[in-house]
Scaffold this motif. Structure first.
Motif, PDB file in Angstrom:
ATOM      1  N   GLU A  17      44.367  37.157  22.715  1.00  0.00           N
ATOM      2  CA  GLU A  17      44.555  36.875  24.133  1.00  0.00           C
ATOM      3  C   GLU A  17      45.756  37.641  24.691  1.00  0.00           C
ATOM      4  OE1 GLU A  17      45.449  33.050  27.099  1.00  0.00           O
ATOM      5  OE2 GLU A  17      44.956  32.740  24.984  1.00  0.00           O
ATOM      6  N   LYS A  18      46.816  37.680  23.896  1.00  0.00           N
ATOM      7  CA  LYS A  18      48.026  38.387  24.309  1.00  0.00           C
ATOM      8  C   LYS A  18      47.753  39.882  24.442  1.00  0.00           C
ATOM      9  CE  LYS A  18      52.880  38.916  22.880  1.00  0.00           C
ATOM     10  NZ  LYS A  18      53.875  38.531  21.829  1.00  0.00           N
ATOM     11  N   ARG A  19      47.059  40.456  23.474  1.00  0.00           N
ATOM     12  CA  ARG A  19      46.767  41.878  23.507  1.00  0.00           C
ATOM     13  C   ARG A  19      45.861  42.219  24.673  1.00  0.00           C
ATOM     14  NH1 ARG A  19      42.543  44.317  21.546  1.00  0.00           N
ATOM     15  NH2 ARG A  19      42.003  42.605  20.141  1.00  0.00           N
ATOM     16  N   GLN A  20      44.864  41.392  24.925  1.00  0.00           N
ATOM     17  CA  GLN A  20      43.939  41.649  26.021  1.00  0.00           C
ATOM     18  C   GLN A  20      44.638  41.519  27.378  1.00  0.00           C
ATOM     19  OE1 GLN A  20      40.837  38.825  25.148  1.00  0.00           O
ATOM     20  NE2 GLN A  20      40.042  40.019  23.406  1.00  0.00           N
ATOM     21  N   ARG A  21      45.529  40.537  27.483  1.00  0.00           N
ATOM     22  CA  ARG A  21      46.262  40.377  28.735  1.00  0.00           C
ATOM     23  C   ARG A  21      47.133  41.599  29.013  1.00  0.00           C
ATOM     24  NH1 ARG A  21      51.237  39.483  29.892  1.00  0.00           N
ATOM     25  NH2 ARG A  21      51.823  39.011  27.747  1.00  0.00           N
ATOM     26  N   ARG A  22      47.818  42.088  27.969  1.00  0.00           N
ATOM     27  CA  ARG A  22      48.684  43.249  28.153  1.00  0.00           C
ATOM     28  C   ARG A  22      47.882  44.507  28.469  1.00  0.00           C
ATOM     29  NH1 ARG A  22      53.163  41.922  23.389  1.00  0.00           N
ATOM     30  NH2 ARG A  22      54.436  40.563  24.697  1.00  0.00           N
ATOM     31  N   GLY A 315      55.526  43.978  36.164  1.00  0.00           N
ATOM     32  CA  GLY A 315      55.245  45.393  35.954  1.00  0.00           C
ATOM     33  C   GLY A 315      55.126  45.699  34.480  1.00  0.00           C
ATOM     34  N   HIS A 316      56.159  45.371  33.708  1.00  0.00           N
ATOM     35  CA  HIS A 316      56.114  45.617  32.270  1.00  0.00           C
ATOM     36  C   HIS A 316      55.038  44.746  31.632  1.00  0.00           C
ATOM     37  CE1 HIS A 316      59.473  48.349  31.879  1.00  0.00           C
ATOM     38  NE2 HIS A 316      60.200  47.587  32.663  1.00  0.00           N
ATOM     39  N   TYR A 317      54.449  45.257  30.569  1.00  0.00           N
ATOM     40  CA  TYR A 317      53.404  44.510  29.867  1.00  0.00           C
ATOM     41  C   TYR A 317      53.779  44.257  28.415  1.00  0.00           C
ATOM     42  CZ  TYR A 317      52.078  49.435  29.268  1.00  0.00           C
ATOM     43  OH  TYR A 317      52.094  50.797  29.039  1.00  0.00           O
ATOM     44  N   ASP A 318      55.063  44.393  28.112  1.00  0.00           N
ATOM     45  CA  ASP A 318      55.601  43.975  26.825  1.00  0.00           C
ATOM     46  C   ASP A 318      57.083  43.698  27.043  1.00  0.00           C
ATOM     47  OD1 ASP A 318      55.886  43.383  24.118  1.00  0.00           O
ATOM     48  OD2 ASP A 318      54.579  45.033  23.488  1.00  0.00           O
ATOM     49  N   ILE A 336      67.977  49.570  39.976  1.00  0.00           N
ATOM     50  CA  ILE A 336      68.146  49.102  38.606  1.00  0.00           C
ATOM     51  C   ILE A 336      66.968  49.609  37.802  1.00  0.00           C
ATOM     52  CG2 ILE A 336      66.990  46.871  38.970  1.00  0.00           C
ATOM     53  CD1 ILE A 336      69.197  45.724  37.047  1.00  0.00           C
ATOM     54  N   CYS A 337      67.252  50.045  36.585  1.00  0.00           N
ATOM     55  CA  CYS A 337      66.241  50.611  35.711  1.00  0.00           C
ATOM     56  C   CYS A 337      65.984  49.640  34.563  1.00  0.00           C
ATOM     57  CB  CYS A 337      66.729  51.958  35.182  1.00  0.00           C
ATOM     58  SG  CYS A 337      65.717  52.682  33.885  1.00  0.00           S
ATOM     59  N   SER A 338      64.725  49.461  34.211  1.00  0.00           N
ATOM     60  CA  SER A 338      64.351  48.610  33.082  1.00  0.00           C
ATOM     61  C   SER A 338      63.532  49.423  32.087  1.00  0.00           C
ATOM     62  CB  SER A 338      63.546  47.390  33.546  1.00  0.00           C
ATOM     63  OG  SER A 338      62.371  47.800  34.239  1.00  0.00           O
ATOM     64  N   VAL A 339      63.714  49.137  30.800  1.00  0.00           N
ATOM     65  CA  VAL A 339      62.948  49.815  29.750  1.00  0.00           C
ATOM     66  C   VAL A 339      62.343  48.767  28.840  1.00  0.00           C
ATOM     67  CG1 VAL A 339      64.383  51.879  29.835  1.00  0.00           C
ATOM     68  CG2 VAL A 339      64.965  50.055  28.221  1.00  0.00           C
ATOM     69  N   SER A 340      61.286  49.158  28.134  1.00  0.00           N
ATOM     70  CA  SER A 340      60.496  48.135  27.449  1.00  0.00           C
ATOM     71  C   SER A 340      59.824  48.660  26.190  1.00  0.00           C
ATOM     72  CB  SER A 340      59.439  47.593  28.420  1.00  0.00           C
ATOM     73  OG  SER A 340      58.471  46.798  27.772  1.00  0.00           O
ATOM     74  N   ILE A 341      59.420  47.701  25.362  1.00  0.00           N
ATOM     75  CA  ILE A 341      58.585  47.990  24.196  1.00  0.00           C
ATOM     76  C   ILE A 341      57.258  48.610  24.630  1.00  0.00           C
ATOM     77  CG2 ILE A 341      57.366  46.917  22.243  1.00  0.00           C
ATOM     78  CD1 ILE A 341      60.334  47.030  21.843  1.00  0.00           C
ATOM     79  N   ASP A 342      56.858  48.409  25.891  1.00  0.00           N
ATOM     80  CA  ASP A 342      55.595  48.993  26.365  1.00  0.00           C
ATOM     81  C   ASP A 342      55.687  50.505  26.559  1.00  0.00           C
ATOM     82  OD1 ASP A 342      56.858  49.439  28.832  1.00  0.00           O
ATOM     83  OD2 ASP A 342      55.891  47.757  29.839  1.00  0.00           O
ATOM     84  N   GLY A 343      56.874  51.087  26.346  1.00  0.00           N
ATOM     85  CA  GLY A 343      57.028  52.532  26.452  1.00  0.00           C
ATOM     86  C   GLY A 343      57.241  53.054  27.854  1.00  0.00           C
ATOM     87  N   THR A 344      57.489  52.163  28.819  1.00  0.00           N
ATOM     88  CA  THR A 344      57.700  52.618  30.189  1.00  0.00           C
ATOM     89  C   THR A 344      59.146  52.422  30.630  1.00  0.00           C
ATOM     90  OG1 THR A 344      57.125  50.513  31.280  1.00  0.00           O
ATOM     91  CG2 THR A 344      55.324  52.046  30.807  1.00  0.00           C
ATOM     92  N   VAL A 345      59.571  53.335  31.503  1.00  0.00           N
ATOM     93  CA  VAL A 345      60.843  53.245  32.212  1.00  0.00           C
ATOM     94  C   VAL A 345      60.494  52.971  33.666  1.00  0.00           C
ATOM     95  CG1 VAL A 345      62.947  54.482  32.868  1.00  0.00           C
ATOM     96  CG2 VAL A 345      61.885  54.927  30.645  1.00  0.00           C
ATOM     97  N   VAL A 373      45.603  53.906  30.393  1.00  0.00           N
ATOM     98  CA  VAL A 373      45.803  53.582  28.992  1.00  0.00           C
ATOM     99  C   VAL A 373      47.282  53.691  28.658  1.00  0.00           C
ATOM    100  CG1 VAL A 373      45.241  54.225  26.625  1.00  0.00           C
ATOM    101  CG2 VAL A 373      43.511  54.417  28.411  1.00  0.00           C
ATOM    102  N   ALA A 374      47.798  52.669  27.994  1.00  0.00           N
ATOM    103  CA  ALA A 374      49.210  52.695  27.600  1.00  0.00           C
ATOM    104  C   ALA A 374      49.426  53.726  26.515  1.00  0.00           C
ATOM    105  CB  ALA A 374      49.637  51.317  27.089  1.00  0.00           C
ATOM    106  N   GLY A 375      50.635  54.282  26.496  1.00  0.00           N
ATOM    107  CA  GLY A 375      50.973  55.269  25.475  1.00  0.00           C
ATOM    108  C   GLY A 375      50.944  54.655  24.094  1.00  0.00           C
ATOM    109  N   GLU A 376      50.442  55.397  23.133  1.00  0.00           N
ATOM    110  CA  GLU A 376      50.362  54.896  21.776  1.00  0.00           C
ATOM    111  C   GLU A 376      51.711  55.006  21.085  1.00  0.00           C
ATOM    112  OE1 GLU A 376      45.728  56.143  20.915  1.00  0.00           O
ATOM    113  OE2 GLU A 376      47.359  56.988  19.755  1.00  0.00           O
ATOM    114  N   GLY A 377      52.133  53.928  20.436  1.00  0.00           N
ATOM    115  CA  GLY A 377      53.366  53.981  19.658  1.00  0.00           C
ATOM    116  C   GLY A 377      53.169  54.860  18.433  1.00  0.00           C
ATOM    117  N   LEU A 378      54.249  55.386  17.914  1.00  0.00           N
ATOM    118  CA  LEU A 378      54.174  56.286  16.780  1.00  0.00           C
ATOM    119  C   LEU A 378      54.509  55.578  15.478  1.00  0.00           C
ATOM    120  CD1 LEU A 378      55.768  59.484  18.323  1.00  0.00           C
ATOM    121  CD2 LEU A 378      53.391  58.745  18.305  1.00  0.00           C
TER     122      LEU A 378
END
Length: 396
Positions: A17-22, A315-318, A336-345, A373-378
């Motif tokens: 559910e969490k993954r689908q929501r994000r 806005g952020h999804y993680d 103000i700038c925010s950064v996230s595990i979702d890979g977005t600034v 599509v969200a960027g894939e983590g490495l």
């Protein structure tokens, strides 16, 4: 060939559910997202362009310059580590050196302008999670904190480790943040404040030849000593010193779901509490706002004068890992700038009228389609699990 697709692994209903929501949330454009290809664990303003650029720590093992006015230009990266970068700082001679703490237990450095690799500082026995820069007697120092529960002080020029700080009386866990208290420092001694995975905030005095932990009379129990500031229930993630004239307050964010203002005039007793909810990874303050963010993904604006929640921006999804106030050269706060595990600034307004407009925009019915599509983590599945453990180490 191994797959990193979470759908190919066992997942609980809650995880699905969490993954689908994000995934459904990933395509939103709130905060003008700049998408990187890996998770972002920390950020600091670029001192060359403090109002328009940030330096971010990537899980892909690099520090990247993100020019918020030129979001398509993401070519400037400082490389060397092969493991995720946890923290960044800028200091050294002429404040022209970039430092990065990594999972590989080392601190890497580069010339900020040329990107040429510099000295590597080796000594921690676990992840390096926090960095700060200072000067004593004209000597540039680097201060690091690690998951090994140690704070180390380094001579930037020689790479020599001058001190290793530890609390001998109250068990100190993984270091989460470090900040130099310039208001209490002198030319020959710096005042350092540390936060860790235990709820205790510690203060230290550091000189070139020695160091000591600040121990003072307890304001609550006359006749006893106080070694730490204890205002939270669990992990303290972030420390921010807010300079308002001669009054310098300490702002904190914690895994107990709150951000707090600790008043220096009241011996760092709690002055205000902001109940964000869930783990609060970051806090930032301006003349008008207290801004909090963390695991619940929302950016919350609090009216500083009243202490009331003004609005929440999505806005952020993680999980949000850091907040940076962007100030133009005149010193005024703009964004103000925010950064996230979702890979977005993402960037958000600080002007009240613009904040109101952002709230109104988010109140509009969400448009269907246009999914991005969200960027894939490495990271491999094993490294993903290790990163989750790192982010959860407040449970120690």
């Amino acid at each position: 060939m191994q797959s990193a697709d979470p759908e190919h692994f066992f997942e609980t209903d809650a995880a699905q559910e969490k993954r689908q929501r994000r995934a459904a949330k990933a395509g939103n454009k709130y905060g003008d997202p700049i998408l990187l290809k890996s998770k972002i664990l920390a950020a600091v303003p670029d001192p060359r362009s403090p109002g328009s650029a940030v330096l971010v720590a990537e899980s892909a093992g690099a520090v990247r310059l993100v020019n918020l006015n030129d979001p398509e230009n993401l070519k400037t990266a400082y490389r060397g580590p092969t493991a995720p970068v946890c923290c960044v700082a800028v200091g050294g001679p002429g404040s022209g050196t970039l430092f990065a703490g990594s999972w590989d237990k080392n601190i890497w450095s580069w010339d900020l302008n040329s990107k040429a690799p510099g000295r590597k500082y080796v000594g921690h026995t676990d992840f390096v999670k926090a960095l700060a820069c200072a000067t004593i007697g004209g000597k540039d120092l680097l201060i690091s904190g690690g998951a090994d529960k140690k704070i180390m002080v380094w001579d930037v020029a020689t790479g020599a480790r001058l001190h290793t700080l530890q609390d001998s009386a109250v068990n100190m866990l993984s270091i989460q943040d470090l900040v130099v208290d310039h208001a209490s420092s002198t030319a020959d001694e710096i005042s350092l404040i540390s936060a860790s995975s235990d709820p205790h905030i510690r203060r230290w005095r550091i000189r070139l030849d020695k160091w000591e932990q600040v121990v003072e009379a307890s304001p609550d129990a006359p006749g006893t000593d106080r070694r730490t500031i204890l205002e939270h229930e669990t992990t303290v993630y972030k420390l921010v010193l807010d300079h308002d004239g001669d009054d310098v307050d300490l702002w904190t964010s914690s895994g107990d779901g709150t951000a707090k203002c600790l008043s220096r005039l009241r011996n760092f007793a709690c002055e205000d509490t902001f109940h964000h909810g869930d783990h609060v990874r970051a806090v930032a303050v301006t003349e008008q706002w207290v801004v909090t963010a963390g695991r619940d993904e929302d950016i919350k604006f609090w009216d500083r004068s009243s202490g009331n929640l003004y609005c929440s921006l999505v806005g952020h999804y993680d999980e949000v890992t850091d907040l940076v106030v962007l100030r133009d050269p005149s010193g005024s706060s703009q964004r103000i700038c925010s950064v996230s595990i979702d890979g977005t600034v993402r960037t958000w307004p600080l002007d009240k009228a613009a904040v109101d407009a952002a709230v109104k925009e988010q109140e509009k019915p969400a448009e269907e389609g246009g999914k991005e599509v969200a960027g894939e983590g490495l990271l491999s599945p094993e490294e993903e699990a290790e990163l989750a453990a790192l982010m959860e180490d407040d449970d120690e």
